[in-house]
Scaffold this motif. Sequence first.
Motif, PDB file in Angstrom:
ATOM      1  N   CYS A  70       0.811  -1.218   0.000  1.00 17.71           N
ATOM      2  CA  CYS A  70       0.000   0.000   0.000  1.00 17.71           C
ATOM      3  C   CYS A  70       0.843   1.266   0.000  1.00 17.71           C
ATOM      4  O   CYS A  70       1.976   1.280   0.472  1.00 17.71           O
ATOM      5  CB  CYS A  70      -0.917   0.012   1.229  1.00 17.71           C
ATOM      6  N   ASP A  71       0.221   2.342  -0.481  1.00 18.46           N
ATOM      7  CA  ASP A  71       0.843   3.663  -0.419  1.00 18.46           C
ATOM      8  C   ASP A  71       0.362   4.463   0.787  1.00 18.46           C
ATOM      9  O   ASP A  71       1.026   5.406   1.221  1.00 18.46           O
ATOM     10  CB  ASP A  71       0.536   4.439  -1.707  1.00 18.46           C
ATOM     11  N   ALA A  72      -0.783   4.120   1.337  1.00 18.08           N
ATOM     12  CA  ALA A  72      -1.333   4.746   2.542  1.00 18.08           C
ATOM     13  C   ALA A  72      -2.382   3.806   3.113  1.00 18.08           C
ATOM     14  O   ALA A  72      -2.947   2.981   2.392  1.00 18.08           O
ATOM     15  CB  ALA A  72      -1.936   6.116   2.240  1.00 18.08           C
ATOM     16  N   ILE A  73      -2.650   3.949   4.421  1.00 15.61           N
ATOM     17  CA  ILE A  73      -3.493   2.967   5.110  1.00 15.61           C
ATOM     18  C   ILE A  73      -4.459   3.673   6.051  1.00 15.61           C
ATOM     19  O   ILE A  73      -4.087   4.596   6.776  1.00 15.61           O
ATOM     20  CB  ILE A  73      -2.619   1.970   5.904  1.00 15.61           C
ATOM     21  N   SER A  74      -5.715   3.195   6.062  1.00 15.52           N
ATOM     22  CA  SER A  74      -6.744   3.691   6.972  1.00 15.52           C
ATOM     23  C   SER A  74      -7.261   2.528   7.813  1.00 15.52           C
ATOM     24  O   SER A  74      -6.765   1.406   7.727  1.00 15.52           O
ATOM     25  CB  SER A  74      -7.889   4.350   6.184  1.00 15.52           C
ATOM     26  N   THR A  75      -8.266   2.807   8.626  1.00 16.97           N
ATOM     27  CA  THR A  75      -8.884   1.763   9.441  1.00 16.97           C
ATOM     28  C   THR A  75     -10.402   1.886   9.352  1.00 16.97           C
ATOM     29  O   THR A  75     -10.917   2.985   9.122  1.00 16.97           O
ATOM     30  CB  THR A  75      -8.434   1.842  10.909  1.00 16.97           C
ATOM     31  N   GLU A  76     -11.083   0.772   9.500  1.00 15.88           N
ATOM     32  CA  GLU A  76     -12.550   0.798   9.376  1.00 15.88           C
ATOM     33  C   GLU A  76     -13.267   0.588  10.702  1.00 15.88           C
ATOM     34  O   GLU A  76     -14.478   0.672  10.764  1.00 15.88           O
ATOM     35  CB  GLU A  76     -13.020  -0.246   8.357  1.00 15.88           C
ATOM     36  N   PHE A  77     -12.532   0.295  11.772  1.00 19.35           N
ATOM     37  CA  PHE A  77     -13.199   0.217  13.078  1.00 19.35           C
ATOM     38  C   PHE A  77     -12.210   0.623  14.164  1.00 19.35           C
ATOM     39  O   PHE A  77     -10.989   0.487  14.018  1.00 19.35           O
ATOM     40  CB  PHE A  77     -13.801  -1.161  13.328  1.00 19.35           C
ATOM     41  N   GLU A  78     -12.781   1.167  15.273  1.00 16.53           N
ATOM     42  CA  GLU A  78     -11.937   1.827  16.259  1.00 16.53           C
ATOM     43  C   GLU A  78     -11.150   0.870  17.126  1.00 16.53           C
ATOM     44  O   GLU A  78     -10.208   1.283  17.812  1.00 16.53           O
ATOM     45  CB  GLU A  78     -12.766   2.749  17.159  1.00 16.53           C
ATOM     46  N   ASN A  79     -11.483  -0.413  17.115  1.00 17.51           N
ATOM     47  CA  ASN A  79     -10.788  -1.347  17.991  1.00 17.51           C
ATOM     48  C   ASN A  79      -9.615  -2.058  17.329  1.00 17.51           C
ATOM     49  O   ASN A  79      -9.069  -3.008  17.890  1.00 17.51           O
ATOM     50  CB  ASN A  79     -11.785  -2.354  18.574  1.00 17.51           C
ATOM     51  N   VAL A  80      -9.206  -1.603  16.148  1.00 19.00           N
ATOM     52  CA  VAL A  80      -7.910  -2.023  15.623  1.00 19.00           C
ATOM     53  C   VAL A  80      -6.852  -1.561  16.620  1.00 19.00           C
ATOM     54  O   VAL A  80      -6.869  -0.396  17.048  1.00 19.00           O
ATOM     55  CB  VAL A  80      -7.646  -1.399  14.239  1.00 19.00           C
ATOM     56  N   PRO A  81      -5.931  -2.425  17.052  1.00 20.14           N
ATOM     57  CA  PRO A  81      -4.951  -2.000  18.049  1.00 20.14           C
ATOM     58  C   PRO A  81      -4.173  -0.760  17.593  1.00 20.14           C
ATOM     59  O   PRO A  81      -3.647  -0.718  16.484  1.00 20.14           O
ATOM     60  CB  PRO A  81      -4.029  -3.215  18.170  1.00 20.14           C
ATOM     61  N   ALA A  82      -4.125   0.243  18.464  1.00 19.98           N
ATOM     62  CA  ALA A  82      -3.372   1.456  18.127  1.00 19.98           C
ATOM     63  C   ALA A  82      -1.918   1.124  17.848  1.00 19.98           C
ATOM     64  O   ALA A  82      -1.263   1.779  17.023  1.00 19.98           O
ATOM     65  CB  ALA A  82      -3.500   2.468  19.263  1.00 19.98           C
ATOM     66  N   GLU A  83      -1.396   0.096  18.519  1.00 21.79           N
ATOM     67  CA  GLU A  83      -0.005  -0.283  18.303  1.00 21.79           C
ATOM     68  C   GLU A  83       0.228  -0.716  16.857  1.00 21.79           C
ATOM     69  O   GLU A  83       1.284  -0.441  16.276  1.00 21.79           O
ATOM     70  CB  GLU A  83       0.384  -1.421  19.253  1.00 21.79           C
ATOM     71  N   ALA A  84      -0.747  -1.393  16.262  1.00 20.67           N
ATOM     72  CA  ALA A  84      -0.608  -1.792  14.860  1.00 20.67           C
ATOM     73  C   ALA A  84      -0.520  -0.564  13.963  1.00 20.67           C
ATOM     74  O   ALA A  84       0.274  -0.523  13.009  1.00 20.67           O
ATOM     75  CB  ALA A  84      -1.792  -2.660  14.447  1.00 20.67           C
ATOM     76  N   LEU A  85      -1.316   0.454  14.256  1.00 19.52           N
ATOM     77  CA  LEU A  85      -1.271   1.686  13.464  1.00 19.52           C
ATOM     78  C   LEU A  85       0.065   2.397  13.647  1.00 19.52           C
ATOM     79  O   LEU A  85       0.596   2.987  12.701  1.00 19.52           O
ATOM     80  CB  LEU A  85      -2.432   2.599  13.847  1.00 19.52           C
TER      81      LEU A  85
END
Length: 386
Positions: A70-85
Amino acid sequence: MNETLQPGATLGVMGGGQLGRMFVHAAQSLGYETVVLDPDAGAPAGVVAQHQVRAGYLDEAGLAELARRCDAISTEFENVPAEALRQLAERRPVAPGAAAVAVCQDRADEKAQFVRCGVPCAPHALITDAAQLAAVPDALLPGILKTARMGYDGKGQASVADRAALQAAWAHLGHVPCVLEQRLPLRHELSVIVARNAGGELVNLPVQQNLHRDGILAVTQVPAPDIAPALQQQAVAAAREVAAAMDYVGVLCVEFFVLQDGRLVANEMAPRPHNSGHYSIDACDVSQFELQVRTLAGLPLVEPRLHSPAVMLNLLGDLWFDAADSARTPPWDAVLALPGVHLHLYGKTDARRGRKMGHLTVTAPTAAEARAVALRVAALLGLAAF
Protein backbone atom coordinates in the motif's frame (compact mmCIF):
# COMPACT_ATOMS: atom_id res chain seq x y z
CA MET A 1 0.56 12.84 4.77
CA ASN A 2 1.17 16.01 2.72
CA GLU A 3 1.84 14.07 -0.50
CA THR A 4 -1.10 13.62 -2.86
CA LEU A 5 -1.67 10.05 -4.00
CA GLN A 6 -3.21 10.13 -7.44
CA PRO A 7 -5.72 7.51 -8.65
CA GLY A 8 -3.82 4.37 -9.52
CA ALA A 9 -2.10 4.29 -6.14
CA THR A 10 -2.98 1.57 -3.64
CA LEU A 11 -4.93 2.30 -0.46
CA GLY A 12 -5.11 -0.15 2.43
CA VAL A 13 -7.65 -0.58 5.18
CA MET A 14 -7.35 -2.34 8.50
CA GLY A 15 -10.52 -4.37 8.98
CA GLY A 16 -12.78 -6.18 6.57
CA GLY A 17 -16.29 -5.33 7.75
CA GLN A 18 -19.00 -3.36 5.99
CA LEU A 19 -17.34 0.00 6.60
CA GLY A 20 -14.21 -1.31 4.91
CA ARG A 21 -16.35 -2.67 2.08
CA MET A 22 -17.91 0.74 1.41
CA PHE A 23 -14.47 2.39 1.67
CA VAL A 24 -13.18 -0.06 -0.94
CA HIS A 25 -16.09 0.72 -3.26
CA ALA A 26 -15.44 4.46 -2.92
CA ALA A 27 -11.71 4.06 -3.51
CA GLN A 28 -12.23 1.87 -6.54
CA SER A 29 -14.72 4.31 -8.05
CA LEU A 30 -11.99 6.96 -7.91
CA GLY A 31 -9.49 4.64 -9.58
CA TYR A 32 -7.47 3.37 -6.61
CA GLU A 33 -6.30 -0.16 -5.99
CA THR A 34 -7.28 -1.56 -2.58
CA VAL A 35 -5.90 -3.99 -0.02
CA VAL A 36 -7.72 -5.19 3.11
CA LEU A 37 -6.13 -6.76 6.17
CA ASP A 38 -8.52 -9.08 8.01
CA PRO A 39 -8.12 -12.64 9.32
CA ASP A 40 -11.53 -13.75 7.99
CA ALA A 41 -11.51 -15.20 4.47
CA GLY A 42 -15.14 -14.16 4.03
CA ALA A 43 -14.72 -10.59 5.26
CA PRO A 44 -17.17 -8.31 3.37
CA ALA A 45 -14.42 -5.86 2.40
CA GLY A 46 -11.91 -8.56 1.55
CA VAL A 47 -14.10 -10.19 -1.07
CA VAL A 48 -14.44 -6.94 -3.06
CA ALA A 49 -10.88 -5.58 -2.68
CA GLN A 50 -8.15 -6.29 -5.19
CA HIS A 51 -6.23 -8.13 -2.47
CA GLN A 52 -6.73 -9.32 1.08
CA VAL A 53 -3.99 -9.94 3.62
CA ARG A 54 -5.33 -12.70 5.84
CA ALA A 55 -3.69 -11.96 9.17
CA GLY A 56 -4.41 -10.75 12.67
CA TYR A 57 -4.18 -7.05 13.43
CA LEU A 58 -0.90 -7.44 15.35
CA ASP A 59 0.64 -10.06 13.07
CA GLU A 60 4.06 -8.67 12.14
CA ALA A 61 4.26 -10.45 8.80
CA GLY A 62 0.75 -9.36 7.88
CA LEU A 63 1.42 -5.73 8.79
CA ALA A 64 4.66 -5.83 6.80
CA GLU A 65 2.82 -7.18 3.75
CA LEU A 66 0.10 -4.54 4.04
CA ALA A 67 2.72 -1.79 4.25
CA ARG A 68 4.59 -3.25 1.28
CA ARG A 69 1.49 -3.40 -0.91
CA CYS A 70 0.00 0.00 0.00
CA ASP A 71 0.84 3.66 -0.42
CA ALA A 72 -1.33 4.75 2.54
CA ILE A 73 -3.49 2.97 5.11
CA SER A 74 -6.74 3.69 6.97
CA THR A 75 -8.88 1.76 9.44
CA GLU A 76 -12.55 0.80 9.38
CA PHE A 77 -13.20 0.22 13.08
CA GLU A 78 -11.94 1.83 16.26
CA ASN A 79 -10.79 -1.35 17.99
CA VAL A 80 -7.91 -2.02 15.62
CA PRO A 81 -4.95 -2.00 18.05
CA ALA A 82 -3.37 1.46 18.13
CA GLU A 83 -0.01 -0.28 18.30
CA ALA A 84 -0.61 -1.79 14.86
CA LEU A 85 -1.27 1.69 13.46
CA ARG A 86 1.92 2.95 15.10
CA GLN A 87 3.92 0.17 13.44
CA LEU A 88 2.38 0.85 10.05
CA ALA A 89 3.03 4.60 10.40
CA GLU A 90 6.76 3.89 10.53
CA ARG A 91 6.52 2.73 6.90
CA ARG A 92 3.49 4.40 5.33
CA PRO A 93 1.10 7.32 5.88
CA VAL A 94 -1.72 6.24 8.21
CA ALA A 95 -4.96 8.14 8.74
CA PRO A 96 -6.38 8.42 11.30
CA GLY A 97 -3.22 8.19 13.37
CA ALA A 98 -2.62 5.90 16.33
CA ALA A 99 -2.80 8.67 18.95
CA ALA A 100 -6.27 9.83 17.87
CA VAL A 101 -7.57 6.27 17.58
CA ALA A 102 -6.23 5.49 21.06
CA VAL A 103 -8.26 8.37 22.49
CA CYS A 104 -11.43 7.06 20.85
CA GLN A 105 -10.72 3.55 22.12
CA ASP A 106 -10.91 4.62 25.77
CA ARG A 107 -14.05 6.26 27.15
CA ALA A 108 -12.13 7.99 29.92
CA ASP A 109 -9.65 9.51 27.46
CA GLU A 110 -12.54 10.42 25.19
CA LYS A 111 -14.34 12.28 27.99
CA ALA A 112 -11.10 14.05 28.89
CA GLN A 113 -10.71 15.13 25.26
CA PHE A 114 -14.21 16.62 25.25
CA VAL A 115 -13.43 18.50 28.48
CA ARG A 116 -10.16 19.85 27.07
CA CYS A 117 -12.05 21.13 24.04
CA GLY A 118 -14.74 22.81 26.14
CA VAL A 119 -17.39 20.45 24.78
CA PRO A 120 -19.99 19.54 27.45
CA CYS A 121 -20.47 15.84 28.19
CA ALA A 122 -22.36 13.86 30.83
CA PRO A 123 -21.10 14.09 34.43
CA HIS A 124 -19.00 10.99 34.97
CA ALA A 125 -16.41 9.19 37.06
CA LEU A 126 -13.67 6.69 36.24
CA ILE A 127 -13.75 3.40 38.13
CA THR A 128 -10.62 1.25 38.07
CA ASP A 129 -10.52 -0.07 41.65
CA ALA A 130 -12.64 -0.55 44.76
CA ALA A 131 -11.59 2.81 46.20
CA GLN A 132 -12.84 4.68 43.14
CA LEU A 133 -16.04 2.65 43.21
CA ALA A 134 -16.67 3.68 46.81
CA ALA A 135 -15.87 7.31 46.02
CA VAL A 136 -18.48 7.67 43.27
CA PRO A 137 -20.56 10.78 44.03
CA ASP A 138 -24.21 10.18 44.86
CA ALA A 139 -25.17 12.65 42.12
CA LEU A 140 -24.05 10.18 39.41
CA LEU A 141 -26.76 7.68 40.37
CA PRO A 142 -28.85 6.49 38.70
CA GLY A 143 -26.35 6.12 35.90
CA ILE A 144 -24.93 3.99 33.12
CA LEU A 145 -21.80 1.96 33.75
CA LYS A 146 -19.71 1.48 30.60
CA THR A 147 -16.47 -0.41 30.07
CA ALA A 148 -13.70 2.03 29.26
CA ARG A 149 -12.65 -0.05 26.27
CA MET A 150 -14.18 -2.37 23.64
CA GLY A 151 -17.79 -1.26 24.02
CA TYR A 152 -20.03 -0.64 21.00
CA ASP A 153 -23.67 -1.01 19.93
CA GLY A 154 -24.83 -1.14 23.53
CA LYS A 155 -22.32 -3.84 24.53
CA GLY A 156 -20.21 -3.51 27.66
CA GLN A 157 -22.65 -1.32 29.58
CA ALA A 158 -25.36 -1.57 32.19
CA SER A 159 -27.93 0.72 33.76
CA VAL A 160 -27.47 1.08 37.51
CA ALA A 161 -30.04 2.60 39.86
CA ASP A 162 -28.09 2.61 43.12
CA ARG A 163 -24.78 1.65 44.71
CA ALA A 164 -25.70 -2.00 45.12
CA ALA A 165 -26.57 -2.26 41.42
CA LEU A 166 -23.36 -0.40 40.55
CA GLN A 167 -21.23 -2.83 42.54
CA ALA A 168 -23.00 -5.82 40.98
CA ALA A 169 -22.67 -4.43 37.47
CA TRP A 170 -18.95 -3.73 37.89
CA ALA A 171 -18.45 -7.31 39.11
CA HIS A 172 -20.47 -8.63 36.15
CA LEU A 173 -18.24 -6.65 33.77
CA GLY A 174 -15.18 -8.32 35.30
CA HIS A 175 -13.89 -5.40 37.38
CA VAL A 176 -12.35 -3.91 34.24
CA PRO A 177 -11.83 -0.12 34.06
CA CYS A 178 -15.20 1.54 33.58
CA VAL A 179 -16.78 4.96 33.29
CA LEU A 180 -19.96 5.71 35.21
CA GLU A 181 -22.10 8.34 33.50
CA GLN A 182 -25.01 10.11 35.11
CA ARG A 183 -28.28 9.15 33.44
CA LEU A 184 -29.58 12.25 31.69
CA PRO A 185 -33.12 13.02 30.49
CA LEU A 186 -32.80 12.79 26.70
CA ARG A 187 -34.96 14.40 24.08
CA HIS A 188 -33.08 13.60 20.88
CA GLU A 189 -29.90 11.98 19.57
CA LEU A 190 -27.79 13.40 16.76
CA SER A 191 -24.39 12.99 15.16
CA VAL A 192 -21.95 15.08 13.17
CA ILE A 193 -19.49 13.59 10.70
CA VAL A 194 -16.44 15.70 9.87
CA ALA A 195 -13.51 15.09 7.55
CA ARG A 196 -10.13 16.74 8.08
CA ASN A 197 -7.01 16.45 5.95
CA ALA A 198 -3.33 16.83 6.84
CA GLY A 199 -3.42 20.48 5.83
CA GLY A 200 -6.12 21.22 8.39
CA GLU A 201 -9.01 21.63 5.94
CA LEU A 202 -12.32 20.64 7.54
CA VAL A 203 -15.68 19.79 6.00
CA ASN A 204 -18.77 18.16 7.45
CA LEU A 205 -21.89 16.30 6.45
CA PRO A 206 -25.30 17.68 7.45
CA VAL A 207 -26.36 17.02 11.04
CA GLN A 208 -28.01 13.60 11.37
CA GLN A 209 -30.89 12.92 13.76
CA ASN A 210 -30.72 9.36 15.07
CA LEU A 211 -32.94 6.83 16.81
CA HIS A 212 -31.40 3.89 18.65
CA ARG A 213 -33.12 0.69 19.74
CA ASP A 214 -31.43 -1.66 22.21
CA GLY A 215 -28.24 0.35 21.86
CA ILE A 216 -28.05 -0.09 18.06
CA LEU A 217 -28.78 2.64 15.55
CA ALA A 218 -32.16 2.01 13.92
CA VAL A 219 -33.11 5.17 12.00
CA THR A 220 -31.29 8.26 10.73
CA GLN A 221 -33.12 11.29 9.30
CA VAL A 222 -31.52 14.11 7.32
CA PRO A 223 -32.22 17.00 7.50
CA ALA A 224 -32.60 16.56 11.26
CA PRO A 225 -36.34 17.27 11.72
CA ASP A 226 -36.38 18.14 15.42
CA ILE A 227 -33.03 19.88 15.95
CA ALA A 228 -33.08 23.69 15.95
CA PRO A 229 -30.64 25.34 13.51
CA ALA A 230 -28.71 27.02 16.33
CA LEU A 231 -28.23 23.68 18.08
CA GLN A 232 -27.09 22.10 14.82
CA GLN A 233 -24.51 24.84 14.40
CA GLN A 234 -23.33 24.27 17.96
CA ALA A 235 -22.90 20.54 17.32
CA VAL A 236 -20.98 21.12 14.08
CA ALA A 237 -18.68 23.64 15.77
CA ALA A 238 -18.01 21.23 18.64
CA ALA A 239 -17.20 18.32 16.31
CA ARG A 240 -14.87 20.49 14.25
CA GLU A 241 -13.12 21.69 17.42
CA VAL A 242 -12.57 18.13 18.64
CA ALA A 243 -11.09 17.05 15.30
CA ALA A 244 -8.79 20.06 15.09
CA ALA A 245 -7.62 19.69 18.70
CA MET A 246 -6.52 16.09 18.05
CA ASP A 247 -4.83 17.12 14.77
CA TYR A 248 -7.11 14.48 13.33
CA VAL A 249 -6.75 13.26 9.75
CA GLY A 250 -9.63 11.23 8.36
CA VAL A 251 -13.36 10.93 8.95
CA LEU A 252 -14.58 11.41 12.53
CA CYS A 253 -18.10 11.02 13.93
CA VAL A 254 -19.14 12.74 17.15
CA GLU A 255 -22.43 11.67 18.70
CA PHE A 256 -24.46 14.09 20.83
CA PHE A 257 -27.54 14.08 23.03
CA VAL A 258 -30.09 16.88 23.23
CA LEU A 259 -31.39 16.97 26.80
CA GLN A 260 -34.96 17.72 27.82
CA ASP A 261 -33.89 21.23 28.86
CA GLY A 262 -32.43 21.86 25.39
CA ARG A 263 -28.75 21.54 26.28
CA LEU A 264 -26.35 19.71 23.98
CA VAL A 265 -23.87 17.17 25.41
CA ALA A 266 -21.33 15.00 23.63
CA ASN A 267 -21.75 11.25 24.02
CA GLU A 268 -18.88 9.56 22.20
CA MET A 269 -16.89 9.61 18.99
CA ALA A 270 -15.77 7.12 16.37
CA PRO A 271 -12.51 7.51 14.39
CA ARG A 272 -14.02 6.26 11.13
CA PRO A 273 -17.12 6.54 8.96
CA HIS A 274 -20.26 5.92 10.97
CA ASN A 275 -23.51 4.01 10.56
CA SER A 276 -25.44 7.29 10.76
CA GLY A 277 -23.60 8.60 7.70
CA HIS A 278 -24.45 5.75 5.32
CA TYR A 279 -27.28 7.79 3.79
CA SER A 280 -24.61 10.06 2.26
CA ILE A 281 -23.91 7.45 -0.43
CA ASP A 282 -27.32 8.11 -1.97
CA ALA A 283 -28.31 11.56 -0.67
CA CYS A 284 -25.09 13.61 -0.92
CA ASP A 285 -22.80 14.48 -3.79
CA VAL A 286 -19.79 13.36 -1.70
CA SER A 287 -20.25 10.39 0.65
CA GLN A 288 -18.49 9.87 3.96
CA PHE A 289 -16.49 7.08 2.33
CA GLU A 290 -15.28 9.29 -0.49
CA LEU A 291 -14.25 11.78 2.18
CA GLN A 292 -12.28 8.99 3.85
CA VAL A 293 -10.53 8.28 0.56
CA ARG A 294 -9.83 11.96 -0.03
CA THR A 295 -8.32 12.53 3.42
CA LEU A 296 -6.14 9.42 3.11
CA ALA A 297 -4.96 10.21 -0.42
CA GLY A 298 -4.43 13.93 0.20
CA LEU A 299 -7.03 14.95 -2.36
CA PRO A 300 -8.88 18.29 -2.00
CA LEU A 301 -11.86 18.33 0.35
CA VAL A 302 -15.15 19.79 -0.82
CA GLU A 303 -18.14 20.49 1.41
CA PRO A 304 -20.70 17.71 0.87
CA ARG A 305 -24.08 18.88 -0.38
CA LEU A 306 -27.34 17.15 0.49
CA HIS A 307 -29.21 16.85 -2.81
CA SER A 308 -32.13 14.81 -1.40
CA PRO A 309 -33.77 14.53 2.01
CA ALA A 310 -33.20 11.02 3.30
CA VAL A 311 -34.19 8.42 5.86
CA MET A 312 -31.87 5.50 6.56
CA LEU A 313 -33.04 2.25 8.14
CA ASN A 314 -30.54 -0.17 9.65
CA LEU A 315 -31.13 -3.80 8.60
CA LEU A 316 -30.29 -6.32 11.30
CA GLY A 317 -30.20 -10.08 11.04
CA ASP A 318 -33.56 -10.31 12.83
CA LEU A 319 -35.22 -9.56 9.48
CA TRP A 320 -34.07 -12.94 8.17
CA PHE A 321 -36.19 -14.80 10.78
CA ASP A 322 -39.95 -14.99 11.25
CA ALA A 323 -41.87 -14.98 14.54
CA ALA A 324 -41.30 -18.73 14.89
CA ASP A 325 -37.54 -18.19 14.45
CA SER A 326 -37.56 -19.91 11.06
CA ALA A 327 -35.26 -18.56 8.36
CA ARG A 328 -36.87 -16.37 5.72
CA THR A 329 -35.91 -13.93 2.99
CA PRO A 330 -37.11 -10.37 3.58
CA PRO A 331 -39.55 -9.12 0.89
CA TRP A 332 -37.01 -7.12 -1.09
CA ASP A 333 -39.13 -7.14 -4.24
CA ALA A 334 -41.96 -5.29 -2.47
CA VAL A 335 -39.51 -2.91 -0.82
CA LEU A 336 -37.71 -2.11 -4.09
CA ALA A 337 -41.03 -1.39 -5.80
CA LEU A 338 -41.27 1.80 -3.75
CA PRO A 339 -39.83 5.06 -5.14
CA GLY A 340 -36.47 6.33 -3.91
CA VAL A 341 -35.42 3.12 -2.14
CA HIS A 342 -31.70 2.26 -2.18
CA LEU A 343 -30.81 -1.14 -0.74
CA HIS A 344 -27.27 -1.91 0.48
CA LEU A 345 -26.54 -5.44 1.68
CA TYR A 346 -23.07 -6.14 3.03
CA GLY A 347 -22.37 -9.59 1.64
CA LYS A 348 -22.68 -11.38 4.99
CA THR A 349 -23.92 -14.90 4.39
CA ASP A 350 -24.63 -15.72 8.04
CA ALA A 351 -27.64 -13.78 9.36
CA ARG A 352 -27.80 -13.50 13.15
CA ARG A 353 -30.13 -11.50 15.34
CA GLY A 354 -28.59 -8.14 16.15
CA ARG A 355 -25.98 -8.43 13.40
CA LYS A 356 -25.78 -5.55 10.92
CA MET A 357 -26.59 -7.08 7.54
CA GLY A 358 -27.18 -3.92 5.54
CA HIS A 359 -28.95 -0.61 5.40
CA LEU A 360 -31.62 0.97 3.29
CA THR A 361 -31.85 4.65 2.36
CA VAL A 362 -34.99 6.35 1.10
CA THR A 363 -34.50 9.60 -0.82
CA ALA A 364 -37.28 11.93 -1.97
CA PRO A 365 -37.89 15.54 -3.07
CA THR A 366 -39.08 16.42 0.45
CA ALA A 367 -38.37 15.15 3.95
CA ALA A 368 -42.06 14.36 4.44
CA GLU A 369 -42.11 12.16 1.33
CA ALA A 370 -38.92 10.36 2.37
CA ARG A 371 -40.36 9.64 5.81
CA ALA A 372 -43.67 8.42 4.36
CA VAL A 373 -41.93 5.91 2.07
CA ALA A 374 -39.56 4.84 4.87
CA LEU A 375 -42.56 4.10 7.09
CA ARG A 376 -44.04 1.94 4.32
CA VAL A 377 -40.70 0.11 4.05
CA ALA A 378 -40.64 -0.41 7.81
CA ALA A 379 -44.15 -1.89 7.72
CA LEU A 380 -43.20 -4.28 4.91
CA LEU A 381 -40.14 -5.46 6.83
CA GLY A 382 -41.86 -5.67 10.19
CA LEU A 383 -39.80 -2.85 11.71
CA ALA A 384 -41.26 -0.54 14.35
CA ALA A 385 -42.53 2.82 13.17
CA PHE A 386 -40.66 5.98 14.13
